[in-house]
Design a protein around this motif. Sequence first.
Motif, short mmCIF file in Angstrom:
data_model
loop_
_atom_site.label_atom_id
_atom_site.label_comp_id
_atom_site.label_asym_id
_atom_site.label_seq_id
_atom_site.Cartn_x
_atom_site.Cartn_y
_atom_site.Cartn_z
N LYS A 1 0.58 -1.03 0.04
CA LYS A 1 -0.31 0.16 0.03
C LYS A 1 1.17 1.10 -0.07
O LYS A 1 2.17 1.26 0.61
N PHE A 2 0.33 2.28 -0.62
CA PHE A 2 1.48 3.36 -1.15
C PHE A 2 1.76 3.66 0.26
O PHE A 2 3.05 4.83 0.78
N ASN A 3 0.32 4.62 1.08
CA ASN A 3 0.71 4.90 2.34
C ASN A 3 1.59 3.90 3.33
O ASN A 3 2.71 5.28 3.86
N CYS B 1 3.43 10.61 -4.94
CA CYS B 1 2.75 9.30 -5.21
C CYS B 1 2.85 9.76 -7.31
O CYS B 1 2.65 8.57 -7.63
N GLU C 1 4.90 6.76 -8.69
CA GLU C 1 4.31 5.83 -9.80
C GLU C 1 4.78 6.10 -11.04
O GLU C 1 4.76 4.82 -12.31
N TYR D 1 2.23 -3.94 -7.27
CA TYR D 1 1.94 -2.36 -6.39
C TYR D 1 0.86 -1.84 -7.67
O TYR D 1 -0.19 -1.47 -6.52
N VAL E 1 -2.35 -4.09 -5.82
CA VAL E 1 -2.53 -3.12 -5.14
C VAL E 1 -3.59 -1.92 -4.60
O VAL E 1 -4.15 -1.53 -4.00
N ASN E 2 -3.06 -1.35 -4.52
CA ASN E 2 -2.92 0.57 -5.02
C ASN E 2 -3.85 0.50 -6.18
O ASN E 2 -3.49 1.98 -6.92
N LYS E 3 -4.51 0.27 -6.58
CA LYS E 3 -6.04 0.40 -8.31
C LYS E 3 -6.35 1.14 -7.40
O LYS E 3 -6.58 2.57 -6.63
N LYS E 4 -7.03 2.45 -8.80
CA LYS E 4 -7.04 3.93 -7.95
C LYS E 4 -8.24 4.31 -9.40
O LYS E 4 -8.95 3.50 -10.27
#
Length: 127
Positions: free
Chosen positions: A4-6, A92, A96, A121, A124-127
């Motif tokens: 997770k990015f955070n 971010c 990315e 990555y 997991v971090n779909k936008k």
Amino acid sequence: MELKFNNLLINALSLWPEMVDLSEIVRGDNKSELYSVAGLFPLSEKIITSCTISAEEILLNNLHDALYEVIHGVAIYTTKIRMSDLRCETICMKFERRLNNALHMPDLGYMAEDIQLINEYFIVNKK
């Protein structure tokens, strides 16, 4: 392995000093818009070197490079920056962009396991 990015950002920021000194700008000449910040690159490299034993090395290295890019960009406007004041969205975006470059530019030479981790990555971090 945390993707997770955070959480990656929290991990990355923990390696940086709370406040970064940006007071010494070095220019090639007075007319140039190019500049460097005394001590910033060696600090960044020292931090990146500390990540080389991590399974997430490829992510962390690119995240630290994105942090460096953001810090360098604000250095022209301020003499110091508190890391907690940096915009997560900007970090971010730059992070990315670097990961997408790794996926779409094979000449960069990323290994297959790095590409796999980058793909994970993004899942997991779909936008």
